[in-house]
Motif scaffolding. Structure first.
Motif, PDB file in Angstrom:
ATOM      1  N   UNK A 234      42.385  49.483  30.773  1.00 38.72           N
ATOM      2  CA  UNK A 234      41.732  48.854  29.634  1.00 38.72           C
ATOM      3  C   UNK A 234      40.781  47.763  30.078  1.00 38.72           C
ATOM      4  N   UNK A 235      40.787  46.652  29.352  1.00 39.96           N
ATOM      5  CA  UNK A 235      39.927  45.521  29.680  1.00 39.96           C
ATOM      6  C   UNK A 235      40.730  44.336  30.183  1.00 39.96           C
ATOM      7  N   UNK A 236      41.777  44.618  30.992  1.00 39.45           N
ATOM      8  CA  UNK A 236      42.619  43.518  31.468  1.00 39.45           C
ATOM      9  C   UNK A 236      41.803  42.500  32.247  1.00 39.45           C
ATOM     10  N   UNK A 237      40.764  42.952  32.955  1.00 35.49           N
ATOM     11  CA  UNK A 237      39.935  41.989  33.698  1.00 35.49           C
ATOM     12  C   UNK A 237      39.125  41.100  32.756  1.00 35.49           C
ATOM     13  N   UNK A 255      42.324  37.335  39.559  1.00 35.12           N
ATOM     14  CA  UNK A 255      42.899  38.512  38.909  1.00 35.12           C
ATOM     15  C   UNK A 255      41.819  39.365  38.252  1.00 35.12           C
ATOM     16  N   UNK A 256      40.859  38.724  37.603  1.00 38.80           N
ATOM     17  CA  UNK A 256      39.768  39.476  36.976  1.00 38.80           C
ATOM     18  C   UNK A 256      39.007  40.283  38.012  1.00 38.80           C
ATOM     19  N   UNK A 257      38.729  39.664  39.146  1.00 39.82           N
ATOM     20  CA  UNK A 257      37.991  40.362  40.193  1.00 39.82           C
ATOM     21  C   UNK A 257      38.848  41.433  40.870  1.00 39.82           C
ATOM     22  N   UNK A 258      40.156  41.241  40.870  1.00 43.63           N
ATOM     23  CA  UNK A 258      41.070  42.232  41.449  1.00 43.63           C
ATOM     24  C   UNK A 258      40.886  43.589  40.779  1.00 43.63           C
ATOM     25  N   UNK A 259      40.608  43.569  39.463  1.00 41.84           N
ATOM     26  CA  UNK A 259      40.480  44.818  38.711  1.00 41.84           C
ATOM     27  C   UNK A 259      39.032  45.328  38.664  1.00 41.84           C
ATOM     28  N   UNK A 293      31.702  38.459  32.893  1.00 43.96           N
ATOM     29  CA  UNK A 293      31.472  37.841  34.196  1.00 43.96           C
ATOM     30  C   UNK A 293      30.070  37.241  34.280  1.00 43.96           C
ATOM     31  N   UNK A 294      29.093  37.967  33.759  1.00 43.39           N
ATOM     32  CA  UNK A 294      27.725  37.440  33.761  1.00 43.39           C
ATOM     33  C   UNK A 294      27.655  36.127  33.000  1.00 43.39           C
ATOM     34  N   UNK A 295      28.308  36.060  31.862  1.00 40.83           N
ATOM     35  CA  UNK A 295      28.234  34.859  31.040  1.00 40.83           C
ATOM     36  C   UNK A 295      28.902  33.660  31.698  1.00 40.83           C
ATOM     37  N   UNK A 296      29.970  33.907  32.453  1.00 39.78           N
ATOM     38  CA  UNK A 296      30.721  32.810  33.062  1.00 39.78           C
ATOM     39  C   UNK A 296      30.229  32.439  34.452  1.00 39.78           C
ATOM     40  N   UNK A 297      29.648  33.418  35.170  1.00 36.52           N
ATOM     41  CA  UNK A 297      29.258  33.178  36.557  1.00 36.52           C
ATOM     42  C   UNK A 297      27.754  33.277  36.795  1.00 36.52           C
TER      43      UNK A 297
END
Length: 643
Positions: A234-237, A255-259, A293-297
């Motif tokens: 799903x969207x766990x990341x 963890x987000x990057x792990x997925x 990820x784009x919005x946060x990084x």
């Protein structure tokens, strides 16, 4: 769902509307809870949930039916499998409790059990933020309290309706359904409870889950990681990115990057459409995580691949109603017509595409994104719900002669039931946006916007799409100078706009925004009329198979009920849970041909009702909006005969 229950809750909920979910950015008071803010420029921002109210319309009716169903589900039934798994079910006050168990995907023998509880945590939070009604806050609070008790019993931060061994099986790359998919729904629900309903306990439970996940996954090798994420997660990341944004804790970003699924995302970075026959709704949430990820990084690759994916979906993999997939999977667009089946349009795919569209609109304020949002919202999401019972469909079947197959109140709980609880609670999320200069009016849905920053209220009244005109009436204490941007849809032309009865010259073209800048005063009125026309949208591989549209609305030929099975009672759900191989028993000789005069479409299909969208073909077939066709067969992709 009994009609009297629906009626009771519709009456209780009368007078209030629904807000949206700030998916791309969390504005206003919600943003204050985030330690890591959006770091990229936004072309448009959404409004807080309480800033928009739906006025009476089909959208609010759907929302009220959704509300009735979600409130009717007892908290103890939703917690039953969680408590049983954790061993805390016994010992309740008064001894053992007898709880009627949920069926379908929430039964104790289903490896996906617990996902509905996550969806409902989100849906209750949305409804509470939208309405202020205590019933939704209390429902959410009771669920969170029960889940916290279960988590405490596990003792290590783990929380699910199934044992941790399912996660272990995933790590070993042995057979298991999709355990991280279910955990994603629970994570998202807890985060929504904190963000929108200010439930602090939910935030603590989510962090403990995150701590457990970090301890579980950090020691794993890269080889193990790559094997385990082949399984649907799903969207766990995306949830981990949101948990990172709330806390600033780098473990959650890890963890987000792990997925990050290399095999899926890397080709998108290179602009390659390698979707093949992959599972569609496994794919879309992975892109949603990259959007976050784009919005946060500020990762520009994440932005580019998200936009490439969205564009590829619309150009190559989307049916006329805005939906995608056949039997939940991609297929070769060169064989598009072969996949117009009874199992097209998994609703969760459209739910997630609308979430992705919301991200993209905030980035670039693209009218093309708004066009798609409108198309998918009206033709798929609005029409997913049966207007008689409030039940929802898993697929949007496009096979001529097929019909919608609905869930049951207690014995389905498919993924599309869960996403449906959320979808019908947040219709108003993309009606309006704003930027530093003014307001975007994207959707023509009856509603009231409280634009607190400007000290202005905007009341939109319309019967769209039955009517071509929408009216905006402004109220304020002091004059306000700002710009109104009225969406000029690609499906219209020769739009007429009047301000206080005086016609405004429209210089823009379809597929843009009509900008009106001035000093607005209390009582000012904007009236916009969008001419609508009949058009055909052909299948990419066959110009003689085409859908019929009126403006953005997909029209369907009503083909009656011959040979249809009666609705399955909830006590015998087996027939209606067979959504994946359902036999539609389509009779021969149904009128699926459409004689088409391209120069004069009105000779081919005539409107026969001024009050509603009701048409008739030259061969006498009644034609209605697809969202209005329920409990009967229909045709969407006609066999076109040139006239």
């Amino acid at each position: 769902m009994k009609r009297k229950v629906l009626t009771m809750w519709a009456a209780f909920l009368a007078g209030w509307g629904s807000m949206g979910f700030a998916q791309s950015v969390y504005p206003g008071q919600y943003e204050e809870k985030f330690n890591v803010k959006t770091c990229v420029p936004m072309a448009a921002e959404c409004f807080d949930l309480q800033d928009v109210r739906l006025l009476p319309s089909r959208f609010r009716e759907n929302m009220e039916r959704d509300s009735a169903w979600m409130v009717s589900i007892a908290t103890d039934r939703l917690l039953h499998s969680f408590r049983t798994t954790a061993g805390v079910y016994a010992g309740r006050e008064g001894g053992y409790m007898t709880v009627k168990k949920l069926g379908g995907w929430e039964s104790l023998d289903c490896e996906l059990r617990g996902h509905t509880t996550g969806h409902l945590l989100s849906a209750y939070a949305l409804m509470y933020a939208a309405t202020g009604s205590e019933v939704f806050r209390l429902k959410g609070d009771s669920l969170v309290s029960g889940l916290a008790e279960v988590q405490q019993a596990h003792g290590n931060g783990y929380l699910s309706a199934f044992p941790e061994e399912l996660i272990n099986r995933n790590i070993r790359a042995t057979s298991v359904w999709a355990p991280w998919y279910t955990l994603h729904k629970i994570f998202s629900g807890l985060i929504d409870q904190y963000v929108y309903a200010d439930n602090r306990q939910a935030f603590e439970v989510a962090k403990k889950m995150g701590d457990w996940a970090y301890a579980k996954l950090k020691p794993l090798s890269e080889e193990t990681r790559r094997k385990m994420i082949r399984n649907e997660f799903g969207g766990i990341n995306e949830s981990f990115y949101n948990l990172y944004a709330l806390t600033g804790d780098e473990r959650y970003r890890w963890l987000a990057r792990f997925f990050y699924h290399n095999e899926v995302i890397d080709p998108l970075k290179e602009g390659r459409d390698e979707l093949g026959t992959k599972h569609t709704n496994t794919f879309i949430p992975k892109v949603l995580a990259e959007a976050r990820r784009y919005e946060l990084e500020g990762n520009t690759e994440s932005k580019s691949l998200s936009m490439f994916f969205w564009d590829t979906m619309l150009r190559r993999h989307t049916f006329a109603p805005g939906c995608s997939s056949d039997k939940e999977h991609y297929f070769d667009p060169a064989q598009f017509s072969k996949h117009i089946s009874g199992y097209t349009g998994e609703t969760c795919c459209t739910y997630n595409m609308l979430k992705l569209s919301r991200h993209l609109f905030c980035w670039d304020a693209s009218p093309q994104v708004a066009d798609y949002y409108e198309r998918a919202l009206y033709n798929h999401i609005l029409g997913q719900q049966d207007t008689r019972t409030g039940m929802v469909a898993y697929f949007l079947p496009l096979l001529s002669g097929a019909h919608k197959v609905y869930s049951t109140p207690e014995n389905s709980f498919w993924c599309c039931v869960g996403s449906g609880f959320e979808s019908h609670a947040k219709y108003a999320e993309s009606i309006y946006y704003h930027d530093g200069e003014g307001l975007f009016v994207n959707l023509f849905i009856p509603s009231v916007l409280d634009w607190k920053e400007k000290g202005m209220k905007v009341r939109q009244e319309t019967r769209f799409p039955a009517s071509e005109t929408t009216v905006l009436t402004l109220s304020m204490a002091e004059p306000v100078r700002t710009t109104f941007r009225l969406r000029y849809p690609s499906w219209s032309k020769d739009v007429q706009v009047r301000v206080n009865g005086k016609r405004v010259k429209v210089r823009q073209q379809p597929g843009s925004y009509i900008a009106i800048e001035r000093e607005w005063k209390d009582g000012d009125r904007i009236e916009a009329t969008y001419p609508m026309h009949l058009t055909l949208e052909s299948a990419p591989d066959n110009p003689h198979r085409a859908a019929l549209l009126y403006g953005p609305v997909v029209l369907a030929g009503a083909l009656g009920t011959e040979g249809m099975l009666p609705p399955a009672p909830d006590s015998d759900p087996s027939k209606y849970n067979d959504y994946y191989t359902y036999d539609y028993h389509i009779p021969e000789g149904l009128p699926t041909g459409l004689k088409w005069d391209a120069g004069h479409p009105e000779n081919s299909v005539q409107r026969i009702s001024e009050d509603g969208l009701r048409f008739r073909t030259a061969d006498g077939v009644t034609v209605l909006p697809l969202y209005d066709v329920h409990r009967q067969r229909y045709v969407v992709y006609w066999d076109i005969v040139d006239n």
